[in-house]
Design a protein around this motif. Structure first.
Motif, PDB file in Angstrom:
ATOM      1  N   HIS A   6     111.738 -65.183 161.948  1.00  0.00           N
ATOM      2  CA  HIS A   6     112.704 -64.007 162.078  1.00  0.00           C
ATOM      3  C   HIS A   6     113.774 -63.691 161.203  1.00  0.00           C
ATOM      4  O   HIS A   6     113.980 -62.760 160.640  1.00  0.00           O
ATOM      5  CB  HIS A   6     112.815 -64.201 163.706  1.00  0.00           C
ATOM      6  CG  HIS A   6     113.936 -62.826 163.919  1.00  0.00           C
ATOM      7  ND1 HIS A   6     115.151 -62.768 164.158  1.00  0.00           N
ATOM      8  CD2 HIS A   6     113.430 -61.544 164.151  1.00  0.00           C
ATOM      9  CE1 HIS A   6     115.380 -61.683 164.452  1.00  0.00           C
ATOM     10  NE2 HIS A   6     114.531 -60.893 164.321  1.00  0.00           N
ATOM     11  N   PRO A   7     114.453 -65.053 160.973  1.00  0.00           N
ATOM     12  CA  PRO A   7     115.761 -64.828 160.004  1.00  0.00           C
ATOM     13  C   PRO A   7     115.173 -64.230 158.541  1.00  0.00           C
ATOM     14  O   PRO A   7     116.167 -63.549 158.053  1.00  0.00           O
ATOM     15  CB  PRO A   7     116.283 -66.203 159.790  1.00  0.00           C
ATOM     16  CG  PRO A   7     115.416 -67.213 160.852  1.00  0.00           C
ATOM     17  CD  PRO A   7     114.418 -66.043 161.387  1.00  0.00           C
ATOM     18  N   TYR A   8     114.008 -64.667 158.092  1.00  0.00           N
ATOM     19  CA  TYR A   8     113.453 -64.085 156.730  1.00  0.00           C
ATOM     20  C   TYR A   8     113.281 -62.550 156.623  1.00  0.00           C
ATOM     21  O   TYR A   8     113.282 -62.103 155.781  1.00  0.00           O
ATOM     22  CB  TYR A   8     112.493 -64.942 156.413  1.00  0.00           C
ATOM     23  CG  TYR A   8     112.737 -66.394 156.112  1.00  0.00           C
ATOM     24  CD1 TYR A   8     113.545 -66.870 155.039  1.00  0.00           C
ATOM     25  CD2 TYR A   8     112.334 -67.289 156.998  1.00  0.00           C
ATOM     26  CE1 TYR A   8     113.927 -68.090 154.935  1.00  0.00           C
ATOM     27  CE2 TYR A   8     112.683 -68.501 156.972  1.00  0.00           C
ATOM     28  CZ  TYR A   8     113.395 -68.991 155.870  1.00  0.00           C
ATOM     29  OH  TYR A   8     113.913 -70.358 155.890  1.00  0.00           O
ATOM     30  N   ALA A   9     113.135 -61.844 157.927  1.00  0.00           N
ATOM     31  CA  ALA A   9     112.981 -60.769 157.898  1.00  0.00           C
ATOM     32  C   ALA A   9     114.442 -59.846 157.902  1.00  0.00           C
ATOM     33  O   ALA A   9     114.345 -58.673 157.619  1.00  0.00           O
ATOM     34  CB  ALA A   9     112.417 -60.149 159.238  1.00  0.00           C
ATOM     35  N   ALA A  77     101.124 -57.088 151.570  1.00  0.00           N
ATOM     36  CA  ALA A  77     102.603 -56.567 151.994  1.00  0.00           C
ATOM     37  C   ALA A  77     102.383 -55.002 152.389  1.00  0.00           C
ATOM     38  O   ALA A  77     103.290 -54.618 153.498  1.00  0.00           O
ATOM     39  CB  ALA A  77     103.582 -56.559 150.629  1.00  0.00           C
ATOM     40  N   ALA A  78     101.657 -54.312 151.662  1.00  0.00           N
ATOM     41  CA  ALA A  78     101.552 -52.762 152.236  1.00  0.00           C
ATOM     42  C   ALA A  78     100.833 -52.631 153.563  1.00  0.00           C
ATOM     43  O   ALA A  78     101.351 -51.781 154.319  1.00  0.00           O
ATOM     44  CB  ALA A  78     100.427 -52.005 151.298  1.00  0.00           C
ATOM     45  N   PHE A  86     107.364 -53.404 158.803  1.00  0.00           N
ATOM     46  CA  PHE A  86     108.130 -54.542 158.215  1.00  0.00           C
ATOM     47  C   PHE A  86     108.899 -53.888 157.166  1.00  0.00           C
ATOM     48  O   PHE A  86     108.021 -53.802 156.017  1.00  0.00           O
ATOM     49  CB  PHE A  86     107.401 -55.501 158.248  1.00  0.00           C
ATOM     50  CG  PHE A  86     108.002 -56.848 157.839  1.00  0.00           C
ATOM     51  CD1 PHE A  86     109.354 -57.136 158.199  1.00  0.00           C
ATOM     52  CD2 PHE A  86     107.339 -57.655 157.025  1.00  0.00           C
ATOM     53  CE1 PHE A  86     110.032 -58.251 157.910  1.00  0.00           C
ATOM     54  CE2 PHE A  86     108.258 -58.679 156.540  1.00  0.00           C
ATOM     55  CZ  PHE A  86     109.409 -59.082 156.989  1.00  0.00           C
ATOM     56  N   LYS A  87     110.021 -53.670 156.968  1.00  0.00           N
ATOM     57  CA  LYS A  87     110.727 -52.728 155.857  1.00  0.00           C
ATOM     58  C   LYS A  87     110.579 -53.766 154.547  1.00  0.00           C
ATOM     59  O   LYS A  87     110.487 -53.131 153.597  1.00  0.00           O
ATOM     60  CB  LYS A  87     112.076 -52.445 156.346  1.00  0.00           C
ATOM     61  CG  LYS A  87     112.152 -51.219 157.146  1.00  0.00           C
ATOM     62  CD  LYS A  87     113.537 -50.613 157.294  1.00  0.00           C
ATOM     63  CE  LYS A  87     113.563 -49.490 158.588  1.00  0.00           C
ATOM     64  NZ  LYS A  87     114.823 -49.528 159.241  1.00  0.00           N
ATOM     65  N   LEU A  88     110.968 -54.950 154.625  1.00  0.00           N
ATOM     66  CA  LEU A  88     111.159 -55.876 153.747  1.00  0.00           C
ATOM     67  C   LEU A  88     109.691 -55.861 152.925  1.00  0.00           C
ATOM     68  O   LEU A  88     109.550 -56.289 151.581  1.00  0.00           O
ATOM     69  CB  LEU A  88     111.668 -57.233 153.940  1.00  0.00           C
ATOM     70  CG  LEU A  88     113.099 -57.482 154.057  1.00  0.00           C
ATOM     71  CD1 LEU A  88     113.397 -58.964 154.406  1.00  0.00           C
ATOM     72  CD2 LEU A  88     113.771 -57.087 152.830  1.00  0.00           C
ATOM     73  N   ALA A  89     108.680 -55.828 153.557  1.00  0.00           N
ATOM     74  CA  ALA A  89     107.223 -55.787 153.174  1.00  0.00           C
ATOM     75  C   ALA A  89     107.089 -54.482 151.925  1.00  0.00           C
ATOM     76  O   ALA A  89     106.679 -54.819 150.879  1.00  0.00           O
ATOM     77  CB  ALA A  89     106.115 -55.729 153.874  1.00  0.00           C
ATOM     78  N   ASP A  90     107.625 -53.402 152.283  1.00  0.00           N
ATOM     79  CA  ASP A  90     107.803 -52.366 151.387  1.00  0.00           C
ATOM     80  C   ASP A  90     108.618 -52.733 150.150  1.00  0.00           C
ATOM     81  O   ASP A  90     107.923 -52.421 148.969  1.00  0.00           O
ATOM     82  CB  ASP A  90     108.432 -51.008 152.285  1.00  0.00           C
ATOM     83  CG  ASP A  90     107.372 -50.348 152.586  1.00  0.00           C
ATOM     84  OD1 ASP A  90     106.245 -50.329 152.468  1.00  0.00           O
ATOM     85  OD2 ASP A  90     107.908 -49.013 153.268  1.00  0.00           O
ATOM     86  N   ALA A  91     109.610 -53.276 150.346  1.00  0.00           N
ATOM     87  CA  ALA A  91     110.356 -53.585 149.236  1.00  0.00           C
ATOM     88  C   ALA A  91     109.736 -54.420 148.361  1.00  0.00           C
ATOM     89  O   ALA A  91     109.879 -54.542 146.991  1.00  0.00           O
ATOM     90  CB  ALA A  91     111.669 -54.168 149.609  1.00  0.00           C
ATOM     91  N   GLY A 156     106.877 -45.707 150.594  1.00  0.00           N
ATOM     92  CA  GLY A 156     106.432 -46.796 150.931  1.00  0.00           C
ATOM     93  C   GLY A 156     105.220 -46.762 151.648  1.00  0.00           C
ATOM     94  O   GLY A 156     103.966 -47.177 151.272  1.00  0.00           O
ATOM     95  N   LYS A 157     105.181 -45.708 152.363  1.00  0.00           N
ATOM     96  CA  LYS A 157     103.748 -45.256 153.251  1.00  0.00           C
ATOM     97  C   LYS A 157     102.943 -44.798 152.401  1.00  0.00           C
ATOM     98  O   LYS A 157     101.677 -45.169 152.415  1.00  0.00           O
ATOM     99  CB  LYS A 157     104.351 -44.333 154.277  1.00  0.00           C
ATOM    100  CG  LYS A 157     103.267 -44.648 155.870  1.00  0.00           C
ATOM    101  CD  LYS A 157     103.812 -43.714 156.882  1.00  0.00           C
ATOM    102  CE  LYS A 157     105.032 -44.518 157.502  1.00  0.00           C
ATOM    103  NZ  LYS A 157     105.640 -43.627 158.701  1.00  0.00           N
ATOM    104  N   ALA A 158     103.108 -43.633 151.520  1.00  0.00           N
ATOM    105  CA  ALA A 158     102.183 -43.084 150.561  1.00  0.00           C
ATOM    106  C   ALA A 158     101.713 -44.261 149.636  1.00  0.00           C
ATOM    107  O   ALA A 158     100.285 -44.224 149.470  1.00  0.00           O
ATOM    108  CB  ALA A 158     102.839 -41.967 150.041  1.00  0.00           C
ATOM    109  N   ALA A 159     102.401 -44.959 149.167  1.00  0.00           N
ATOM    110  CA  ALA A 159     102.048 -45.982 148.062  1.00  0.00           C
ATOM    111  C   ALA A 159     101.063 -47.057 148.854  1.00  0.00           C
ATOM    112  O   ALA A 159     100.336 -47.464 148.067  1.00  0.00           O
ATOM    113  CB  ALA A 159     103.342 -46.527 147.261  1.00  0.00           C
ATOM    114  N   GLY A 160     101.592 -47.197 150.047  1.00  0.00           N
ATOM    115  CA  GLY A 160     100.745 -48.345 150.729  1.00  0.00           C
ATOM    116  C   GLY A 160      99.359 -48.063 150.971  1.00  0.00           C
ATOM    117  O   GLY A 160      98.337 -48.761 151.076  1.00  0.00           O
TER     118      GLY A 160
END
Lengths: 255, 77
Positions: A6-9, A77-78, A86-91, A156-160
């Motif tokens: 969790h902290p890494y999120a 990640a996508a 999970f927003k960091l996955a987009d990043a 991120g959604k489109a690219a994913g």
């Protein structure tokens, strides 16, 4: 496991963690790449058929397999981002795309420069080369989609979605040399148990491969940090960090 | 060492052009990517700081205006 993860999120924790990792990764990259490349260029024996042109192998193969590895990472990640929001996955996916595109381009260019003396042509529309070229276009499409929207979550959604559709290309690249009759030679190193390569040739490859993999890690970390800042630019910790950094930069410039 | 001399090393058994072309372009692309990543990171921080400074200034102006408004006598308005 979720409690531990969790902290890494948390974007702030990830930002500082990657900041601490980068110096180690870059030092190891320099170490492994300098050993690997010097070994590959000057000390590895020449191939009995291809002579010294085979030294291109030491860039071509790591670049090609990393281009697919990065795509797989980006796809995971996508998927994480699309399913669990999970927003960091987009990043991280946005950070990986340009690195993957560069390594795909390197694989194509070095392959071309290797093909000219060995096959007599810079380019041929065979299965392996064409599918790797499609991989480059997939990367470019993903980068374009990430930059096409002001709203990063939408981008991120489109690219994913494009990333996940493009995953079908990975097995095609991997098995293209077996499914179709092509000029491209089969795999020489991936049979981990019994690589069909002599040990003096294999060791420099191990160093080159690890070096390039660490290089990818370093660059992805740098870009990941930028993506975190862009996505969290209204958070107080980002504002404080940006003001502090720009003040110290101004102080250096005024000196 | 596989080569007898530096010129033999550059020649790469006749394949010098192709080998050094590959290594040269790869190095150039990787260096470009590294510099772009570092430059972009600095640019992101700079842009956020500039926007933040602008916002701070606006907030200061707004609070000053509010003060002057509260100081004016109410009968005038």
């Amino acid at each position: 496991m979720w409690k531990w993860l969790h902290p890494y999120a948390n974007p702030e924790v990830s930002y500082h963690l990657t900041g601490r990792i980068i110096p180690w990764f870059s030092a190891l990259t320099i170490l492994f790449l300098s050993i690997g490349l010097i070994w590959a260029l000057a000390f590895a024996p020449a191939d009995y058929q291809q002579g010294d042109s085979f030294r291109i192998f030491y860039i071509h193969v790591p670049a090609a397999s990393l281009s697919m590895g990065i795509y797989l990472g980006m796809a995971i990640a996508a998927f994480t981002s699309l399913v669990w929001q999970f927003k960091l996955a987009d990043a991280s996916a946005a950070a990986m795309a340009p690195v993957g595109a560069i390594f795909t381009a390197i694989a194509l260019i070095t392959g071309s420069a290797w093909g000219k003396p060995m096959w007599g042509t810079w380019w041929i529309w065979d299965a392996r080369l064409t599918s790797e070229l499609i991989l480059l276009f997939l990367y470019l499409g993903v980068i374009a989609l990430h930059n096409a929207f002001e709203d990063k979550a939408l981008a991120g959604k489109a690219a994913g979605i494009l990333t996940l559709v493009g995953v079908i290309n990975l097995p095609i690249i991997k098995y293209s040399v077996e499914w179709w009759n092509t000029l491209h030679q089969g795999s020489t190193v991936s049979n981990l148990g019994k690589p069909s390569m002599s040990v003096e040739m294999l060791w420099p490859f191990v160093f080159c491969f690890l070096g390039f993999a660490l290089l990818v890690g370093t660059i992805v970390c740098i870009r990941f940090r930028s993506e975190i800042l862009i996505r969290n630019s209204i958070r107080p910790w980002v504002k404080a960090l940006a003001l502090e950094k720009s003040l110290s930069n101004n102080a250096l410039e005024n000196k | 060492m596989q080569f007898d001399s530096f010129s033999a090393f550059l020649d790469m058994g006749g394949y010098g052009f192709y080998v050094w072309l590959s290594f040269g372009i790869s190095t150039a692309l990787i260096l470009a990517l590294i510099f772009n990543s570092i430059y972009a990171h600095k640019q992101v921080i700079k842009n956020i700081a500039i926007r933040q400074q602008r916002e701070n200034k606006l907030r200061e102006l707004r609070s000053q205006r509010n003060k002057t408004q509260t100081n004016t006598p109410k009968e005038v308005i």
